[in-house]
Write a protein that holds these residues in place. Structure first.
Motif, PDB file in Angstrom:
ATOM      1  N   UNK A 114      34.594  85.046 -32.452  1.00 11.07           N
ATOM      2  CA  UNK A 114      35.424  86.001 -31.598  1.00 11.07           C
ATOM      3  C   UNK A 114      36.110  85.110 -30.644  1.00 11.07           C
ATOM      4  N   UNK A 115      37.439  85.511 -30.627  1.00  9.42           N
ATOM      5  CA  UNK A 115      38.411  84.740 -29.659  1.00  9.42           C
ATOM      6  C   UNK A 115      39.298  85.872 -29.356  1.00  9.42           C
ATOM      7  N   UNK A 116      39.230  85.742 -27.726  1.00  7.95           N
ATOM      8  CA  UNK A 116      40.513  86.870 -26.917  1.00  7.95           C
ATOM      9  C   UNK A 116      41.542  86.100 -26.459  1.00  7.95           C
ATOM     10  N   UNK A 117      42.754  86.662 -26.705  1.00  8.53           N
ATOM     11  CA  UNK A 117      43.992  86.222 -25.950  1.00  8.53           C
ATOM     12  C   UNK A 117      44.225  87.296 -25.136  1.00  8.53           C
ATOM     13  N   UNK A 118      44.367  86.885 -23.621  1.00  9.88           N
ATOM     14  CA  UNK A 118      44.539  87.726 -22.579  1.00  9.88           C
ATOM     15  C   UNK A 118      45.862  87.948 -22.461  1.00  9.88           C
ATOM     16  N   UNK A 119      46.404  89.077 -21.661  1.00 14.04           N
ATOM     17  CA  UNK A 119      47.674  89.555 -21.337  1.00 14.04           C
ATOM     18  C   UNK A 119      48.086  88.333 -20.552  1.00 14.04           C
ATOM     19  N   UNK A 129      43.380  80.254 -34.220  1.00 14.97           N
ATOM     20  CA  UNK A 129      42.852  80.034 -35.484  1.00 14.97           C
ATOM     21  C   UNK A 129      42.314  78.475 -35.775  1.00 14.97           C
ATOM     22  N   UNK A 130      42.640  77.560 -34.827  1.00 16.94           N
ATOM     23  CA  UNK A 130      42.006  76.237 -34.842  1.00 16.94           C
ATOM     24  C   UNK A 130      40.282  76.254 -34.536  1.00 16.94           C
ATOM     25  N   UNK A 131      39.948  77.574 -34.005  1.00 17.23           N
ATOM     26  CA  UNK A 131      38.623  77.849 -33.763  1.00 17.23           C
ATOM     27  C   UNK A 131      37.888  78.733 -35.073  1.00 17.23           C
ATOM     28  N   UNK A 132      38.699  78.512 -35.988  1.00 18.60           N
ATOM     29  CA  UNK A 132      38.084  79.352 -37.220  1.00 18.60           C
ATOM     30  C   UNK A 132      37.544  80.954 -36.759  1.00 18.60           C
ATOM     31  N   UNK A 133      38.609  81.504 -36.222  1.00 12.92           N
ATOM     32  CA  UNK A 133      38.477  82.927 -35.727  1.00 12.92           C
ATOM     33  C   UNK A 133      37.985  83.715 -36.944  1.00 12.92           C
ATOM     34  N   UNK A 134      37.061  84.778 -36.562  1.00 14.98           N
ATOM     35  CA  UNK A 134      36.848  86.017 -37.703  1.00 14.98           C
ATOM     36  C   UNK A 134      37.269  87.316 -36.904  1.00 14.98           C
ATOM     37  N   UNK A 135      37.097  87.153 -35.575  1.00 17.00           N
ATOM     38  CA  UNK A 135      37.657  88.674 -34.828  1.00 17.00           C
ATOM     39  C   UNK A 135      38.576  88.163 -33.753  1.00 17.00           C
ATOM     40  N   UNK A 136      40.001  88.598 -33.865  1.00 25.15           N
ATOM     41  CA  UNK A 136      40.948  87.909 -32.985  1.00 25.15           C
ATOM     42  C   UNK A 136      41.015  89.352 -32.138  1.00 25.15           C
ATOM     43  N   UNK A 137      41.102  89.162 -30.714  1.00 25.31           N
ATOM     44  CA  UNK A 137      41.211  90.348 -29.728  1.00 25.31           C
ATOM     45  C   UNK A 137      42.502  89.936 -28.907  1.00 25.31           C
ATOM     46  N   UNK A 138      43.430  90.655 -28.873  1.00 26.62           N
ATOM     47  CA  UNK A 138      44.658  90.651 -28.237  1.00 26.62           C
ATOM     48  C   UNK A 138      45.050  91.710 -27.051  1.00 26.62           C
ATOM     49  N   UNK A 139      44.939  91.349 -26.051  1.00 24.21           N
ATOM     50  CA  UNK A 139      45.115  92.312 -24.937  1.00 24.21           C
ATOM     51  C   UNK A 139      46.574  92.359 -24.522  1.00 24.21           C
ATOM     52  N   UNK A 140      47.198  93.256 -24.825  1.00 26.83           N
ATOM     53  CA  UNK A 140      48.721  93.863 -24.393  1.00 26.83           C
ATOM     54  C   UNK A 140      49.565  92.662 -25.013  1.00 26.83           C
ATOM     55  N   UNK A 141      49.545  92.390 -26.315  1.00 29.39           N
ATOM     56  CA  UNK A 141      50.265  91.062 -26.862  1.00 29.39           C
ATOM     57  C   UNK A 141      51.652  91.254 -26.733  1.00 29.39           C
ATOM     58  N   UNK A 142      52.366  92.250 -26.643  1.00 25.90           N
ATOM     59  CA  UNK A 142      53.808  92.357 -26.713  1.00 25.90           C
ATOM     60  C   UNK A 142      54.353  93.104 -25.557  1.00 25.90           C
TER      61      UNK A 142
END
Length: 506
Positions: free
Chosen positions: A80-85, A154-167
């Motif tokens: 599980x990997x999160x990308x914060x705003x 992706x380098x962390x072999x993500x299965x669930x990608x969380x994107x917080x307000x990506x755009x």
């Protein structure tokens, strides 16, 4: 793939989540919608281990295993990997260094730079980023930095990608590229959870939608069952029959005239970013400024506001019929001009200071005698704005960085309204805030116009300009290419003017 049940989370004086449930299927793009402060980001921080087990109520399982994450490394090990705003990249380091920061490609304790750069190049190819892996991240735009974050996931072999307000901070082209990438990842088996306010994007990309309001799950639906009206009703608890509050303008005399305004790029003096622009702003009128990315809208606004941007600036400013000089922000404020920046977190607010200090920051002279600020008066003024602007905080001593985006925007507006300006320039005033908070901001803008202020609104959202403004200017390659009344303006006509001269002036 993911089941969350009975999730609750409290902060001092605030119940952020209460009995939230969420279910995500493998291989889908699941959208989460809600107003600012609804608890979306808090829920994602619980899921990603930012808030460790024991700091929240309820439980969740991932791929059939109950999760008891003690931190973000635990969630990443599970996939599980999160990308914060707010992107977590180091601008001085290269793309490759950022991708493998904390996950270095080392042999015998020494980093293998060939392997690092080669693997980074493979990941960049997968996300469609053509820059060399050795490029410093600080040289990339926000859209490309988002792609670096996804490559890092992706380098962390993500299965669930969380994107917080990506755009939220991206233009139309970068947003479209990011959404296409998410579709490609879905085809590769990566499940995504996307938190967003942009309903049109959600309808275009999501498979399922969960609505959260006041820290509670309202409903989950397949995208085929969803409409924008249904989502909005769930988010705000009421139907927004009209996206914009009704308003009858009371247009008065000319407040500010901008004549033959020309601005050069501060680092490339031969490059003209605003080219002989002419605009007129009248009291009681809301004027829009439309243009594509790079058209020069923000550069025009900042250069007028005390020459905050640009060099070799020429032209005239005429305020209430008299020529004025606004060679600094102090002079601009003294002449009754205020500018609300598009980047409230970086330039508009001091996020580690409280609400009270942020509101008083631009008008301290109104609260000071002999160099000393009257703190009782400062509390009184902040309390007045808290009530009149409906800023949702327990107290004006609350740290501004803890507020939702919509409430932060109200604090920025309060700061500049406190200076009692005649001309208020609002740059992307509703960026990154939800439909309910937008309605409140629109009502505030209408109220300011009714008080006799001239308001200039810069926005990338054409429906916003059409619904809010009495008159709209278009800008293309630094030139004013059109002026349309409310009755004349349509999205098609605005776009025609916005793309005029693009070939002649790239």
């Amino acid at each position: 793939m993911l089941t969350m049940t009975g999730i609750g989370k409290s902060f001092p004086g605030v119940r952020a989540l209460a009995e939230v449930s969420l279910s995500v299927r493998r291989g889908e793009i699941h959208a989460i919608c809600g107003e600012n402060g609804a608890g979306k980001s808090t829920l994602m921080k619980v899921l990603s281990g930012v808030y460790p087990q024991g700091t929240y109520d309820g439980e969740f399982s991932f791929e059939g295993t109950v999760c008891r994450f003690g931190g973000i490394r635990d969630s990443e090990r599970a996939g599980i990997v999160i990308i914060h705003q707010e992107l977590a990249l180091c601008p001085q380091l290269s793309i490759a260094e950022n991708i493998f920061l904390g996950n270095e490609q080392a042999t015998g304790g020494l980093i293998d730079w060939n392997r690092t750069n080669h693997r980074a190049a493979e990941l960049l190819d997968r996300v469609g980023l053509k820059e060399p892996a050795v490029t410093p991240v600080g040289e990339l735009g926000v859209g490309k930095q988002q792609l670096v974050e996804i490559a890092k996931a992706l380098s962390k072999k993500v299965k669930l990608l969380i994107l917080d307000e990506p755009t939220a901070a991206l233009g139309a082209d970068d947003s479209a590229h990011l959404l296409d990438l998410l579709r490609g990842l879905r085809a590769d088996g990566v499940t995504s959870v996307i938190v967003s306010h942009k309903l049109n994007e959600i309808m275009a990309i999501a498979d399922s939608i969960t609505i959260i309001r006041d820290g509670r799950t309202i409903e989950t639906m397949a995208v085929g069952e969803a409409t924008e009206d249904r989502i909005i009703a769930g988010m705000v608890g009421r139907d927004l029959e009209h996206r914009f509050p009704p308003h009858e303008p009371k247009i008065g005399t000319e407040a500010l005239r901008i004549e033959d305004w020309t601005v050069h790029n501060p680092t490339r003096p031969d490059h003209v970013v605003v080219d002989r622009a002419n605009l007129v702003l009248r009291r009681g009128e809301i004027v829009g400024l439309a243009g594509l990315m790079g058209a020069g809208r923000t550069e025009l606004a900042m250069s007028v506001f005390g020459r905050s941007y640009g060099r070799d600036i020429s032209g005239r400013l005429v305020k209430d019929g008299r020529p004025i000089e606004a060679r600094s922000v102090r002079e601009a404020v003294a002449h009754g001009i205020a500018y609300v920046t598009e980047d409230r977190k970086r330039y508009g607010l001091n996020l580690i200071e409280d609400v009270k200090r942020n509101i008083s920051a631009a008008g301290l002279s109104r609260l000071a005698r002999r160099g000393w600020v009257n703190e009782n008066e400062e509390y009184r003024v902040a309390g007045m704005f808290r009530r009149s602007m409906n800023i949702k905080v327990p107290t004006v001593s609350t740290v501004t960085g803890t507020l939702s985006g919509g409430n932060q925007q109200k604090v920025v507006l309060s700061k500049w309204i406190f200076t009692d300006p005649d001309v208020l320039i609002l740059d992307e005033p509703t960026r990154g805030i939800d439909v309910g908070a937008k309605y409140e901001i629109y009502s505030i803008i209408n109220r300011l116009a009714d008080e006799g202020k001239a308001v200039l609104v810069i926005s990338s959202e054409l429906p916003e300009l059409l619904g809010l403004c009495d008159r709209i200017y278009t800008l293309s390659a630094g030139r004013v290419t059109g002026e349309l009344s409310r009755a004349e303006a349509t999205q098609e006509r605005l776009m025609q003017h916005m793309t005029r001269n693009q070939e002649q002036h790239p």
